[in-house]
Enzyme design. Structure first.
Site, PDB file in Angstrom:
ATOM      1  N   TRP A  83      23.639 -22.254  -1.971  1.00 27.88           N
ATOM      2  CA  TRP A  83      23.437 -22.836  -0.635  1.00 27.88           C
ATOM      3  C   TRP A  83      21.989 -23.260  -0.430  1.00 27.88           C
ATOM      4  O   TRP A  83      21.676 -23.981   0.499  1.00 27.88           O
ATOM      5  CB  TRP A  83      23.864 -21.834   0.452  1.00 27.88           C
ATOM      6  CG  TRP A  83      22.936 -20.645   0.651  1.00 27.88           C
ATOM      7  CD1 TRP A  83      22.364 -19.883  -0.321  1.00 27.88           C
ATOM      8  CD2 TRP A  83      22.484 -20.102   1.907  1.00 27.88           C
ATOM      9  NE1 TRP A  83      21.607 -18.873   0.238  1.00 27.88           N
ATOM     10  CE2 TRP A  83      21.660 -18.977   1.592  1.00 27.88           C
ATOM     11  CE3 TRP A  83      22.710 -20.425   3.240  1.00 27.88           C
ATOM     12  CZ2 TRP A  83      21.059 -18.205   2.596  1.00 27.88           C
ATOM     13  CZ3 TRP A  83      22.102 -19.642   4.228  1.00 27.88           C
ATOM     14  CH2 TRP A  83      21.289 -18.553   3.905  1.00 27.88           C
TER      15      TRP A  83
ATOM     16  N   GLU B 256      22.041 -10.300   1.498  1.00 29.35           N
ATOM     17  CA  GLU B 256      22.903  -9.801   0.418  1.00 29.35           C
ATOM     18  C   GLU B 256      22.772  -8.310   0.158  1.00 29.35           C
ATOM     19  O   GLU B 256      23.478  -7.775  -0.694  1.00 29.35           O
ATOM     20  CB  GLU B 256      22.600 -10.582  -0.865  1.00 29.35           C
ATOM     21  CG  GLU B 256      22.993 -12.036  -0.758  1.00 29.35           C
ATOM     22  CD  GLU B 256      22.509 -12.863  -1.934  1.00 29.35           C
ATOM     23  OE1 GLU B 256      21.476 -12.513  -2.526  1.00 29.35           O
ATOM     24  OE2 GLU B 256      23.160 -13.872  -2.238  1.00 29.35           O
TER      25      GLU B 256
ATOM     26  N   LYS C 185      17.419  -8.043   3.825  1.00 25.37           N
ATOM     27  CA  LYS C 185      16.707  -8.762   2.762  1.00 25.37           C
ATOM     28  C   LYS C 185      16.187 -10.118   3.237  1.00 25.37           C
ATOM     29  O   LYS C 185      15.191 -10.629   2.738  1.00 25.37           O
ATOM     30  CB  LYS C 185      17.702  -8.947   1.618  1.00 25.37           C
ATOM     31  CG  LYS C 185      17.236  -9.715   0.433  1.00 25.37           C
ATOM     32  CD  LYS C 185      18.363  -9.815  -0.598  1.00 25.37           C
ATOM     33  CE  LYS C 185      18.017 -10.769  -1.713  1.00 25.37           C
ATOM     34  NZ  LYS C 185      19.127 -11.002  -2.627  1.00 25.37           N
ATOM     35  N   GLN C 186      16.898 -10.728   4.166  1.00 24.27           N
ATOM     36  CA  GLN C 186      16.484 -12.059   4.634  1.00 24.27           C
ATOM     37  C   GLN C 186      17.193 -12.337   5.961  1.00 24.27           C
ATOM     38  O   GLN C 186      18.204 -11.703   6.270  1.00 24.27           O
ATOM     39  CB  GLN C 186      16.828 -13.134   3.606  1.00 24.27           C
ATOM     40  CG  GLN C 186      18.307 -13.369   3.383  1.00 24.27           C
ATOM     41  CD  GLN C 186      18.569 -14.009   2.028  1.00 24.27           C
ATOM     42  OE1 GLN C 186      18.640 -13.321   1.021  1.00 24.27           O
ATOM     43  NE2 GLN C 186      18.731 -15.315   2.002  1.00 24.27           N
TER      44      GLN C 186
HETATM   45  O1  IFM Z   1      20.826 -18.198  -2.544  1.00 32.77           O
HETATM   46  C1  IFM Z   1      19.874 -17.213  -2.699  1.00 32.77           C
HETATM   47  C2  IFM Z   1      20.275 -16.023  -1.864  1.00 32.77           C
HETATM   48  O2  IFM Z   1      20.311 -16.347  -0.500  1.00 32.77           O
HETATM   49  C3  IFM Z   1      19.325 -14.874  -2.065  1.00 32.77           C
HETATM   50  N1  IFM Z   1      19.262 -14.546  -3.468  1.00 32.77           N
HETATM   51  C4  IFM Z   1      18.829 -15.648  -4.295  1.00 32.77           C
HETATM   52  C5  IFM Z   1      19.741 -16.843  -4.140  1.00 32.77           C
HETATM   53  C6  IFM Z   1      19.211 -18.021  -4.978  1.00 32.77           C
HETATM   54  O3  IFM Z   1      17.963 -18.406  -4.508  1.00 32.77           O
END
Ligand code: IFM
Length: 723
Positions: A332, A474, A587-588
């Site tokens: 994505w 994630e 994580k984000q």
């Molecule tokens: O798509 C991302 C994900 O959101 C977080 N881990 C790494 C992936 C690739 O950059």
């Protein structure tokens, strides 16, 4: 134009410890291929790599990866029989500069051999943006000794991906002074043909030779070395693959191109002109902050060299074409982080990337069917063929000899809605009706069909749910009703109905509409079901306007980042994979990510409440590199410009300063795209509305000026802001 230093990425000393990071930074490319900044003569431990778009090959565990293509860089120089190499002799001076204006990488070295032969060598290379099949290398040597200089210029098919071999040698030879090399990938059987020609511009040639060593055909020339007389030597390469032309034509095409290639000067000029056009569309000018100025140009450059110009069956991987990380797969990251740059500054490139998804609808159908659903379910990771290629196992961060099961390939499903969102975004900004009618509508409708099928009715909640998913954060897997996923699915369904109404209202879309209704079986019962899912999707909002990231999130142990200080590890490293699943630290951005994407549907009050809650719980330092730019944009909205700047600069520096310590794996492409978004949508506050566009500037105090261009509905617009 700003002064030069804001266009030049530079290093002034050679540090072997930083070799692989610098190889990433000094990656050059032209939208067809990219080459890491490895040294021509090699260095122990180097990760030399050229990645050609679409050239994937099968590999165990990771399923498929971009195959590190035959190397076009090899160039060794012998000073009176002593081989030039930076791990021997003495480096008397060293400098490397990447000129972002033209993509020319220059290295200047003064080197003393173990037997005291001294020479100054200037290496320059570029991959032409004017003719993507041509690559150029020039070497200027000023010897300080009497004798000979022998130059060996070769091609090398013995490349591997960190030990994994993908190439089978096929053929090589010499005709009329030019050399060719053919090789094919082992499983995918993609063939490649390279041709090589050398040209001595300055210097008396004593002899020339062809060394027909299997896998590494080499042209050599020996020149007379006279103290302080410059010798100039050029290496021209042309490359084709069987993705470009029928197999029986690629060697001919490469061999035909090499001898007729323009001179270095002509090729350089054509390349510089092509780059000038790119920068006229995409450059961002920041005055008052040299670091931010150079960093944004660097990030733009890295995305521009990875964007396919003439091929809409390839996508940009999470690490562009600059490293082995994520095996060249795309995520994505393209649609949500990189695509906005292209939508606004180079819509033709955005269209190529969206077409990649359109062409891969069959893979998305296969994925949906395998899981028992209708419609298009796009893979979380995608490569050449559009099928799911997320590896089910990855090496454990603490012990890479052990494998850990990961789940995104099965349950990180939001990507289908992200792609539909991007298709709609492209159309809204560009007004490209033709593309919407021909392709975009199908992407949006087919993904909507998947979401309606994937929704589960809960009698207890009297709602439709999406259970057992992973949201953008994630660290938490197997969760139910992730707000981001549910709301993006709803938006996908809503957009689909809107697009249907739009097609119905247009005379010129009638035929396409009839075809889509048949092809996707858009019966009135189906559309009625879509309406019901939209209305009853589970989207809880608490009284306080705080949004729960997923069901049960608020019951998890609360952990804020400040409580973990000092820290130099990610949450998973601190708490373990299971432990990180059980805390509120994320994580984000997840809820904030959604609020950013669907900003106009939520009040300032809601955004503020969630910003204040989630920001202290988000690991911007050691979590995902996708986080900081989004935090920066929301912080701008909240008027918190200092925090916004801190997060922006963290994203902007991701690779230049290797802030996460893994830039050797390749460019953090999503962060690069997010950096542009933080400037344009954050600090400048650009918003495209039904009636046009507006800006709402909130510049960092030390920025004197911010200027950029973008396209809106075919017109190029200019924004020029000062304090
Ligand atoms: O798509 C991302 C994900 O959101 C977080 N881990 C790494 C992936 C690739 O950059």
């Amino acid at each position: 134009m700003n002064n030069d230093r804001n266009w030049l990425v530079r290093e002034n000393t050679f540090d072997p410890a930083d070799l692989n990071h610098k190889e990433t930074i000094f990656t050059i490319g032209n939208g067809y291929l990219c080459t890491r900044g490895a040294l021509e003569e090699t260095y122990p431990g180097n990760q030399r790599a050229t990645f050609i778009h679409g050239v994937f090959d099968a590999a165990p565990i990771i399923l498929t990866e971009l195959a590190n293509a035959p190397d076009w860089l090899p160039l060794t120089i012998h000073l009176n029989d002593e081989r030039f190499a930076l791990d021997r002799g003495t480096i008397e001076s060293f400098e490397r500069v990447l000129d972002l204006r033209t993509g020319v990488l220059t290295r200047r070295v003064r080197w003393r051999s173990p037997s005291d032969y001294v020479a100054t060598m200037i290496f320059e290379r570029f991959t032409s943006l004017a003719d993507e099949h041509t690559l150029f290398l020039r070497c200027r040597v000023t010897p300080e000794f009497d004798g000979t200089l022998e130059i060996r210029a070769g091609l090398d098919a013995r490349m591997d991906n960190r030990g994994m071999i993908h190439w089978r040698w096929m053929d090589q030879g010499e005709r009329d002074g030019a050399v060719y090399l053919r090789a094919a990938t082992l499983e995918s059987k993609i063939e490649t043909a390279y041709a090589l020609r050398i040209n001595v511009v300055e210097g008396a040639e004593i002899k020339r030779d062809f060394w027909d060593v299997e896998n590494s055909p080499t042209l050599t020339t020996t020149l007379r070395a006279v103290p302080n007389e410059e010798l100039i030597f050029e290496k021209y390469i042309s490359v084709f693959t069987s993705r470009d032309l029928p197999r029986d034509q690629i060697e001919f095409a490469a061999m035909q191109r090499a001898p007729t290639m323009p001179s270095w000067e002509q090729a350089h000029e054509a390349n510089a002109n092509a780059w000038a056009q790119e920068w006229a569309r995409s450059d961002v000018v920041i005055e008052g902050d040299d670091e931010a100025q150079l960093a944004i140009r660097f990030n733009l450059f890295q995305l521009l060299i990875a964007a396919p110009r003439h091929d809409d069956r390839v996508n940009i991987g999470a690490k562009t074409l600059s490293g082995f990380g994520y095996n060249g797969h795309c995520f994505w990251d393209t649609e949500i982080f990189m695509l906005p740059l292209f939508i606004y500054t180079a819509p033709h490139l955005a269209k190529n990337l969206l077409n990649y998804r359109f062409h891969n609808l069959p893979g998305a159908h296969r994925k949906a069917q395998t899981n028992g659903y209708e419609g298009a379910q796009f893979p979380w990771e995608s490569a050449g063929g559009g099928d799911e290629v997320t590896p089910p196992f990855v090496p454990h961060f603490a012990d890479p000899t052990k494998l850990v099961r990961i789940w995104p390939g099965e349950i990180e499903i939001h990507i289908s809605a992200d792609i539909a969102y991007a298709a709609y975004h492209y159309w809204r900004v560009t007004g490209d009706d033709e593309w919407l009618i021909e392709r975009g509508a199908e992407l949006i409708l087919d993904t909507a069909k998947f979401w309606a099928a994937r929704a589960e009715w809960s009698a207890e909640k009297q709602s439709y749910e999406y259970n057992n998913v992973i949201g953008p954060d994630e660290n938490h897997d197997h969760v139910n009703n992730n707000f981001y996923t549910n709301r993006m699915a709803q938006s996908n369904l809503q957009t689909a109905l809107q697009i249907l109404a739009l097609l119905e209202a247009r005379e010129d879309a009638r035929a396409q509409l009839t075809e889509l209704i048949q092809k996707l079986d858009l019966s009135s019962e189906r559309l009625e079901h879509w309406r019901e899912v939209i209305e009853k999707i589970y989207l809880p909002l608490t009284d306080t306007k705080l949004i729960e990231q997923f069901e049960g999130y608020f019951k998890l142990r609360d952990v804020k980042m400040v409580e973990l200080e000092p820290r130099d590890k990610s949450l998973q490293q601190v708490f373990g994979i299971e432990g990180a699943n059980e805390i509120q630290g994320i994580k984000q951005p997840d809820v904030l990510m959604l609020l950013y994407l669907l900003r106009d549907r939520y009040s300032d009050e809601i955004v503020r409440e969630n910003y204040e809650y989630y920001t202290p719980r988000t690991d911007v330092s050691f979590g995902s590199s996708l986080g900081p730019s989004i935090q920066a944009i929301i912080a701008c909205e909240m008027g918190d410009i200092e925090t916004a700047y801190d997060e922006f600069i963290r994203a902007a520096r991701a690779d230049l300063r290797d802030v996460r310590g893994n830039a050797n794996d390749g460019i953090h492409a999503a962060s690069a795209g997010g950096t542009w978004q933080a400037i344009v949508f954050g600090f400048a506050g650009l918003r495209v509305t039904e009636n046009g566009w507006t800006v709402h500037p909130r510049l960092p105090k030390h920025w004197r000026r911010l200027a950029f261009r973008f396209f809106h509905r075919g017109e190029q617009e200019q924004v020029d802001l000062s304090q």
